[in-house]
Design a protein around this motif. Structure first.
Motif, mmCIF file in Angstrom:
data_model
loop_
_atom_site.group_PDB
_atom_site.id
_atom_site.type_symbol
_atom_site.label_atom_id
_atom_site.label_comp_id
_atom_site.label_asym_id
_atom_site.label_seq_id
_atom_site.Cartn_x
_atom_site.Cartn_y
_atom_site.Cartn_z
ATOM 1 N N SER A 70 1.170 -1.018 0.008
ATOM 2 C CA SER A 70 -0.265 0.199 0.254
ATOM 3 C C SER A 70 0.985 1.793 0.015
ATOM 4 C CB SER A 70 -0.454 -0.044 1.446
ATOM 5 O OG SER A 70 -1.748 1.292 1.478
ATOM 6 N N LEU A 71 1.958 1.352 0.613
ATOM 7 C CA LEU A 71 2.946 2.776 1.370
ATOM 8 C C LEU A 71 3.677 2.664 -0.245
ATOM 9 C CD1 LEU A 71 4.642 4.806 2.681
ATOM 10 C CD2 LEU A 71 5.834 2.794 2.942
ATOM 11 N N VAL A 72 3.924 1.727 -1.207
ATOM 12 C CA VAL A 72 4.289 1.672 -2.386
ATOM 13 C C VAL A 72 3.611 2.655 -3.537
ATOM 14 C CG1 VAL A 72 5.799 0.040 -4.201
ATOM 15 C CG2 VAL A 72 6.657 -0.125 -1.823
ATOM 16 N N TYR B 65 3.101 5.993 -2.610
ATOM 17 C CA TYR B 65 4.216 6.775 -3.840
ATOM 18 C C TYR B 65 4.275 6.635 -5.679
ATOM 19 C CZ TYR B 65 6.570 7.664 0.720
ATOM 20 O OH TYR B 65 6.618 8.029 2.143
ATOM 21 N N LEU B 66 3.915 5.774 -6.159
ATOM 22 C CA LEU B 66 3.919 5.521 -7.492
ATOM 23 C C LEU B 66 2.738 6.655 -7.745
ATOM 24 C CD1 LEU B 66 4.166 1.652 -8.078
ATOM 25 C CD2 LEU B 66 5.413 3.628 -8.518
ATOM 26 N N SER B 67 1.021 6.451 -7.178
ATOM 27 C CA SER B 67 0.118 7.410 -7.026
ATOM 28 C C SER B 67 0.595 8.595 -7.535
ATOM 29 C CB SER B 67 -1.073 7.365 -6.533
ATOM 30 O OG SER B 67 -2.123 7.625 -7.179
ATOM 31 N N LYS C 163 3.131 9.457 -9.955
ATOM 32 C CA LYS C 163 2.385 9.372 -11.235
ATOM 33 C C LYS C 163 3.600 7.799 -12.206
ATOM 34 C CE LYS C 163 -0.491 13.728 -12.038
ATOM 35 N NZ LYS C 163 -1.438 14.660 -12.562
ATOM 36 N N ILE C 164 3.994 7.647 -12.022
ATOM 37 C CA ILE C 164 5.453 6.559 -12.311
ATOM 38 C C ILE C 164 3.915 4.826 -12.471
ATOM 39 C CG2 ILE C 164 7.092 5.033 -11.571
ATOM 40 C CD1 ILE C 164 8.233 7.785 -10.471
ATOM 41 N N LYS C 165 3.836 4.735 -13.611
ATOM 42 C CA LYS C 165 3.392 3.285 -14.199
ATOM 43 C C LYS C 165 3.607 2.206 -13.729
ATOM 44 C CE LYS C 165 -0.005 6.161 -16.668
ATOM 45 N NZ LYS C 165 -1.045 6.530 -17.656
ATOM 46 N N VAL C 166 3.155 1.160 -13.799
ATOM 47 C CA VAL C 166 4.282 -0.249 -14.000
ATOM 48 C C VAL C 166 3.033 -0.549 -14.691
ATOM 49 C CG1 VAL C 166 3.819 -2.215 -12.214
ATOM 50 C CG2 VAL C 166 3.175 -0.011 -10.881
ATOM 51 N N SER C 167 4.779 -1.395 -15.871
ATOM 52 C CA SER C 167 4.334 -1.825 -16.664
ATOM 53 C C SER C 167 4.520 -3.481 -16.422
ATOM 54 C CB SER C 167 5.791 -1.367 -17.674
ATOM 55 O OG SER C 167 6.111 -0.379 -18.142
ATOM 56 N N LEU D 224 10.986 9.165 -6.253
ATOM 57 C CA LEU D 224 9.954 8.001 -5.381
ATOM 58 C C LEU D 224 11.557 7.985 -4.550
ATOM 59 C CD1 LEU D 224 8.349 5.615 -5.783
ATOM 60 C CD2 LEU D 224 9.480 4.959 -7.178
ATOM 61 N N ASN D 225 11.759 6.914 -5.186
ATOM 62 C CA ASN D 225 14.241 6.022 -4.317
ATOM 63 C C ASN D 225 14.195 7.447 -3.066
ATOM 64 O OD1 ASN D 225 15.504 3.769 -4.340
ATOM 65 N ND2 ASN D 225 16.971 5.591 -4.962
ATOM 66 N N ASN D 226 13.602 8.023 -3.349
ATOM 67 C CA ASN D 226 14.571 8.979 -2.286
ATOM 68 C C ASN D 226 13.482 8.323 -1.184
ATOM 69 O OD1 ASN D 226 17.015 9.603 -3.466
ATOM 70 N ND2 ASN D 226 15.531 11.974 -3.532
ATOM 71 N N GLU D 227 11.947 8.568 -1.318
ATOM 72 C CA GLU D 227 11.091 8.556 0.049
ATOM 73 C C GLU D 227 10.871 6.965 -0.090
ATOM 74 O OE1 GLU D 227 8.751 10.458 0.545
ATOM 75 O OE2 GLU D 227 7.742 11.653 -1.003
#
Length: 412
Positions: free
Chosen positions: A322-324, A327-329, A332-336, A359-362
């Protein structure tokens, strides 16, 4: 009503615009709405203007270059005293004026106000040319009809308002309008995502209960692979909505991922045809007993592989997921592609807004992470499993997944 969408390559110069009229002549130009992209590489050129603007560099010279390109195209289509030249000058004056008075530091907002001008100019040129040669049409500003939220560069359509506005159009006449753009409640321009003109066409098709929608490309139709990247590919003459949606999701560039859903909901046939030879059948997407399930190859480049694991070797649980995904949302980074084990999660990501480092820093505050940029996602649909060994040759495979008859691998 029929919906025709012409991309940038089909209106890249004066001869191409003339060819559009030949395509229309072959198809019949009545009860028709044309959705047209910016000319050639204009979107790329206008993106450069935005970059220069935010770098406080000389963006005005770049704007002048783009204007001259459009004037040259118009000179190949119109008499020197035609009013279209004043229209072109006005559009480019508007870009300069907006950038001079703009106070917003929001890159995505500025991007949408500037880059959208490419579609406005191209449609004005095409509409005027078609009227001059007796293909009578009315020019529409798509922003008056497609209403969205204020998610600049990735607008979410307000379907209720959009349907209400499009319902006011007269289906007995012909229109020329823009792809890629809509507007928010404050009437600011909002783009629908890169390559979103196909989606625009589908929105109009859905709201007008169109007879069919056709996108015109410089290829014969949907192929079993991009001929620029794969050998021995062939034309798919009939495929289902489901197959087309899967191909678009995995990265088939010929179809915009959002295009199919509105068409499928109303069972509107969707054709991909060649503007080079409009008499050929191309590809039909829709319900048919002739639908094919051929082995097809899709390469989605410029991806990022992100591997996440817990610091204490505990399981990746629902709260971690849920946390990951929160952050993706947020970024606005989409999962392929996603693959998880007990203690790790691997994600192949599409980072359209260049937010992967944020995102990576978070995530590093909670997890151990490993980031590999500039990877590719290679997908084989309807794979012949007895021959899959050949796909691994000469590839550095970082992640792989097989589901039913679909093989996917992340490669460097």
């Amino acid at each position: 009503m029929k919906i025709f969408k012409f991309g940038g390559a089909s209106v890249k110069d004066a001869e191409s615009v003339k060819n559009v009229s030949m395509v229309l002549k072959s198809q019949g130009f009545e009860k028709c709405l044309l959705v047209i992209s910016a000319m050639g590489k204009t979107t790329n050129d206008l993106e450069k203007v935005v970059e220069l603007y935010f770098k406080k560099d000389d963006y005005q010279t770049e704007i002048e270059k783009i204007k001259q390109k459009h004037i040259e195209i118009a000179k190949g289509l119109f008499q020197n005293n035609h009013l279209v030249f004043d229209e072109i000058n006005l559009f480019f004056d508007d870009i300069v004026s907006f950038l001079r008075r703009n106070k917003s530091p929001n890159y995505n907002f500025v991007y949408d106000q500037v880059v959208s001008c490419g579609e406005m100019i191209s449609t004005k040129i095409v509409s005027e040319y078609l009227n001059d040669i007796q293909f009578t049409n009315q020019w529409l500003d798509a922003r008056d009809y497609i209403k969205t939220d204020d998610s600049y560069r990735d607008g979410v359509v307000n379907w209720q308002k959009t349907e209400e506005f499009i319902a006011t159009l007269n289906p007995a006449i012909c229109y020329v309008t823009q792809g890629f753009i809509g507007s928010d409640d404050n009437n600011f321009t909002v783009t629908l995502g890169r390559e979103g003109s196909d989606y625009s066409a589908a929105i109009f098709a859905y709201c007008l209960n169109a007879e069919a929608m056709t996108i015109w490309k410089d290829v014969p139709g949907v192929m079993t692979g991009d001929p620029r990247k794969f050998k021995d590919v062939s034309l798919l003459s009939n495929i289902s909505y489901e197959e087309a949606i899967e191909m678009a999701y995995y990265g088939a560039s010929i179809i915009h991922p959002k295009t199919l859903q509105p068409l499928q909901q109303k069972n509107i046939p969707f054709y991909v045809k060649s503007f080079v030879d409009p008499t050929k059948d191309g590809t039909k997407v829709g319900a048919s007993e002739k639908n094919q399930h051929e082995e097809s190859y899709i390469l989605k480049e410029n991806q990022t592989l992100l591997k996440i694991s817990t610091r204490d070797f505990s399981f990746i649980a629902e709260d971690h997921m849920s946390l990951v995904f929160g952050y993706l949302s947020k970024y606005k980074i989409k999962v392929s592609l996603m693959q998880n084990s007990a203690i790790s999660l691997a994600l192949c990501l599409e980072d359209k807004f260049l937010k992967i480092d944020e995102l990576n820093n978070e995530l590093q505050k909670v997890f151990k992470t490993d980031v590999t940029k500039n990877v590719s996602l290679f997908t084989v649909r309807n794979a012949k499993m007895e021959n899959i060994d050949k796909f691994y040759q000469e590839k550095s495979v970082l992640l792989e997944q097989i589901a039913k008859n679909t093989l996917q691998m992340v490669t460097q």
